[in-house]
Write an enzyme that holds these catalytic residues in place. Sequence first.
Site, PDB file in Angstrom:
ATOM      1  N   HIS A  18       0.848  -1.190   0.000  1.00 30.00           N
ATOM      2  CA  HIS A  18       0.000   0.000   0.000  1.00 30.00           C
ATOM      3  C   HIS A  18       0.882   1.239   0.000  1.00 30.00           C
ATOM      4  CE1 HIS A  18       0.881   0.688   4.210  1.00 30.00           C
ATOM      5  NE2 HIS A  18       0.440  -0.521   4.541  1.00 30.00           N
ATOM      6  N   HIS A  21       4.254   1.286   2.244  1.00 28.78           N
ATOM      7  CA  HIS A  21       5.406   0.543   1.708  1.00 28.78           C
ATOM      8  C   HIS A  21       5.943   1.256   0.475  1.00 28.78           C
ATOM      9  CE1 HIS A  21       2.451  -2.665   3.074  1.00 28.78           C
ATOM     10  NE2 HIS A  21       3.354  -2.613   4.031  1.00 28.78           N
ATOM     11  N   CYS A 126       0.508  -9.492  22.349  1.00 28.79           N
ATOM     12  CA  CYS A 126      -0.381  -9.060  21.250  1.00 28.79           C
ATOM     13  C   CYS A 126       0.003  -9.846  20.008  1.00 28.79           C
ATOM     14  CB  CYS A 126      -0.256  -7.561  20.989  1.00 28.79           C
ATOM     15  SG  CYS A 126      -1.133  -7.085  19.468  1.00 28.79           S
ATOM     16  N   CYS A 129       1.092  -7.611  16.982  1.00 27.80           N
ATOM     17  CA  CYS A 129       2.456  -7.063  17.061  1.00 27.80           C
ATOM     18  C   CYS A 129       3.502  -8.154  17.209  1.00 27.80           C
ATOM     19  CB  CYS A 129       2.604  -6.124  18.253  1.00 27.80           C
ATOM     20  SG  CYS A 129       1.509  -4.724  18.205  1.00 27.80           S
ATOM     21  N   CYS A 143      -3.813  -3.066  23.194  1.00 27.93           N
ATOM     22  CA  CYS A 143      -2.631  -2.782  22.383  1.00 27.93           C
ATOM     23  C   CYS A 143      -2.823  -1.422  21.714  1.00 27.93           C
ATOM     24  CB  CYS A 143      -2.458  -3.873  21.340  1.00 27.93           C
ATOM     25  SG  CYS A 143      -1.410  -3.349  19.978  1.00 27.93           S
ATOM     26  N   HIS A 146      -3.228  -2.071  17.757  1.00 31.41           N
ATOM     27  CA  HIS A 146      -4.330  -2.877  17.219  1.00 31.41           C
ATOM     28  C   HIS A 146      -5.641  -2.716  17.975  1.00 31.41           C
ATOM     29  CE1 HIS A 146      -0.720  -4.772  15.560  1.00 31.41           C
ATOM     30  NE2 HIS A 146      -1.504  -5.021  14.537  1.00 31.41           N
ATOM     31  N   LYS A 296      -4.862   5.732  11.221  1.00 31.79           N
ATOM     32  CA  LYS A 296      -3.538   5.416  10.731  1.00 31.79           C
ATOM     33  C   LYS A 296      -3.713   4.424   9.574  1.00 31.79           C
ATOM     34  CE  LYS A 296      -0.577   2.615  12.950  1.00 31.79           C
ATOM     35  NZ  LYS A 296       0.323   2.142  13.995  1.00 31.79           N
ATOM     36  N   LYS A 299      -2.008  -2.007   6.973  1.00 32.24           N
ATOM     37  CA  LYS A 299      -2.724  -3.138   6.399  1.00 32.24           C
ATOM     38  C   LYS A 299      -3.773  -3.689   7.323  1.00 32.24           C
ATOM     39  CE  LYS A 299       1.100  -4.760   6.361  1.00 32.24           C
ATOM     40  NZ  LYS A 299       2.463  -5.292   6.292  1.00 32.24           N
TER      41      LYS A 299
HETATM   42  N1  MSP Z   1       8.275  -6.906   8.604  1.00 32.74           N
HETATM   43  C1  MSP Z   1       8.491  -5.725   9.363  1.00 32.74           C
HETATM   44  C2  MSP Z   1       9.810  -5.081   9.047  1.00 32.74           C
HETATM   45  C3  MSP Z   1      10.997  -5.964   9.218  1.00 32.74           C
HETATM   46  S1  MSP Z   1      12.459  -5.171   8.738  1.00 32.74           S
HETATM   47  C4  MSP Z   1      13.660  -6.259   9.053  1.00 32.74           C
HETATM   48  C5  MSP Z   1       7.372  -4.735   9.081  1.00 32.74           C
HETATM   49  N2  MSP Z   1       6.746  -4.876   7.921  1.00 32.74           N
HETATM   50  S2  MSP Z   1       5.514  -3.963   7.418  1.00 32.74           S
HETATM   51  O1  MSP Z   1       5.026  -4.597   6.223  1.00 32.74           O
HETATM   52  O2  MSP Z   1       4.583  -3.754   8.461  1.00 32.74           O
HETATM   53  O3  MSP Z   1       6.159  -2.625   6.981  1.00 32.74           O
HETATM   54  C6  MSP Z   1       6.330  -1.553   7.863  1.00 32.74           C
HETATM   55  C7  MSP Z   1       6.908  -0.422   7.060  1.00 32.74           C
HETATM   56  O4  MSP Z   1       6.034  -0.076   5.972  1.00 32.74           O
HETATM   57  C8  MSP Z   1       7.050   0.878   7.809  1.00 32.74           C
HETATM   58  O5  MSP Z   1       8.201   0.930   8.597  1.00 32.74           O
HETATM   59  C9  MSP Z   1       7.101   1.852   6.688  1.00 32.74           C
HETATM   60  O6  MSP Z   1       8.318   1.747   6.031  1.00 32.74           O
HETATM   61  C10 MSP Z   1       6.011   1.317   5.793  1.00 32.74           C
HETATM   62  N3  MSP Z   1       4.694   1.792   6.196  1.00 32.74           N
HETATM   63  C11 MSP Z   1       3.594   1.020   6.453  1.00 32.74           C
HETATM   64  N4  MSP Z   1       2.541   1.844   6.697  1.00 32.74           N
HETATM   65  C12 MSP Z   1       2.937   3.134   6.630  1.00 32.74           C
HETATM   66  C13 MSP Z   1       2.260   4.379   6.618  1.00 32.74           C
HETATM   67  N5  MSP Z   1       0.969   4.497   6.826  1.00 32.74           N
HETATM   68  N6  MSP Z   1       2.995   5.479   6.372  1.00 32.74           N
HETATM   69  C14 MSP Z   1       4.318   5.426   6.059  1.00 32.74           C
HETATM   70  N7  MSP Z   1       4.962   4.264   6.002  1.00 32.74           N
HETATM   71  C15 MSP Z   1       4.390   3.117   6.544  1.00 32.74           C
HETATM   72  O7  MSP Z   1       7.147  -3.871   9.889  1.00 32.74           O
END
Ligand code: MSP
Length: 511
Positions: A18, A21, A126, A129, A143, A146, A296, A299
């Site tokens: 999304h 990422h 949780c 998390c 949490c 969540h 926020k 996903k």
């Molecule tokens: N799998 C772990 C990361 C492991 S790294 C060794 C994880 N994955 S995640 O799919 O949840 O990705 C989190 C990351 O996605 C955030 O740190 C950021 O880079 C990005 N984002 C996810 N949602 C976001 C927003 N709403 N806004 C900005 N970036 C965010 O955590």
Amino acid sequence: MGRYYITTPLYYVNAEPHIGHTYTTIVADTWARFLRGRGDEVVLTTGTDEHGDKIAAAAAAAGATPRAHVDRISAVFRQTWDAIGITYDQFIRTTDPAHRCNVQEVLARVHAAGDIYFGSYGGLYCIGCERFYTEKELVDGRCPDHQTVPVYLAEDNYFFRMSKYQAPLIAYLEAHPEAITPEQYRNEALAMLRSEALGDLCISRPKSRLEWGIELPFDTNYVTYVWFDALLGYPSALKERGEQTFARLWPETHHIIGKDILKAHAIFWPTMLMAAGMPMFRQLHVHGYWSRGESKMSKSLGNVVRPLDVQRRFGMEAFRYFLLREMAFGHDAAFSEDLFITRVNADLANNLGNLVSRTLAMQQRYFNGVIQDLGTWTGEDQELAASFETAIREMPAFAEKLLFHRALESLWRAIDHANKYVVTTSPFTLAKDAAQRPRAGAVLHHLCEALYVTAALLAPFLPETAARLFTLLDVVPVAALPTTWRWGTALPGEHSTKPPEILFPRIEVKP
Ligand code: MSP
């Protein structure tokens, strides 16, 4: 020549990519393109984090085996990054066999050194998390991420002696103020470290509860906690490029992450590196959160913007521009279609788009595309050149620090100036008067020079737009402004430019 090993987070495969990422990945790509353009050695890694409760639960919910599920979603991530032109060098999956070997090697080493021990632990857990919470961290017993009530879990597990590295980590961060940027996140990490005793980290999950993980090399009844596994994906990915590259680039590591995973990267990870005897990352770059309306965007909350949908509707360049221009790195920003359309229409369709179409149309109409002599520079010409020279000076300084919004702002000030220059010099009036025609030709030459500089400076940010501009100017594309370049040297006399094209159609809003 600088050296950079750049990483994005390894994204969970519990849902598809999304806007969040996409933002991190585009930031990493822009930075990598910028650094490569100036001649630095860069390896950019992205990938997927595929083990743990969350993934096992997502697979079960999708009625698939974990293996089939992770293969499918990981491929979606990879195809998305390919489709939107991300120039990653390595794509790591934490289910790769080589990564499993690396994780087991590190675990065995840290265990042998006495930094992993067996113990009992009970606490509030949780599932979203994948971690235990202290009472203090919960909000109304729930949490904070969540909004679910954590479950009580007690079990025997393996623990990493993180507490041992609390003081060394504080000392490290104090001695290396640049290690976590922007500063507010360094302060946040230091505050976490100074405010309370750092506990030890539970790094195993009994197989009776979770099978989907990397088996501990010293106890086959357990798999590795997902964060201990995933963080090691960063070195695993770089090792794929050979031992020499690894040795050269690992100390030059730059992690780019969102603020949600600050604790894992600013506390778990450096203590793990210390225990494993590996060099510390050079910098951790932390950005804020994209939000939509009140909630926020993540996903699990189901409030997403899909990159490929935006690409289909508006094109990726417009999306890249919006993301990089709208969010000040480190701060939060909001996404809405209104904000998006307003920004794209104003900056891309009007400001840049008009400059390109007017300049090239006049160049075609009055001179058949042929570049004219610059003649004697007027004060207006000098001011125009100075405006772009400011952008040439400022943009790299901002881009180097990931301040992309400021870099673009700087270039757009120059583009704005160029549009005003069109109005004040009025080449369309000059061209109609035979005596003034040479001056009209000179003005258009200055404007074409401005377009060349724009293309060169934009290359890391909007690579397709830069390529199209170079094609329209009919010059060899460059990834950065050549050091030999001086104002007026980009387009030799007798050179012809092409007729204009609409780079960014205005997005019409239905009433
Ligand atoms: N799998 C772990 C990361 C492991 S790294 C060794 C994880 N994955 S995640 O799919 O949840 O990705 C989190 C990351 O996605 C955030 O740190 C950021 O880079 C990005 N984002 C996810 N949602 C976001 C927003 N709403 N806004 C900005 N970036 C965010 O955590």
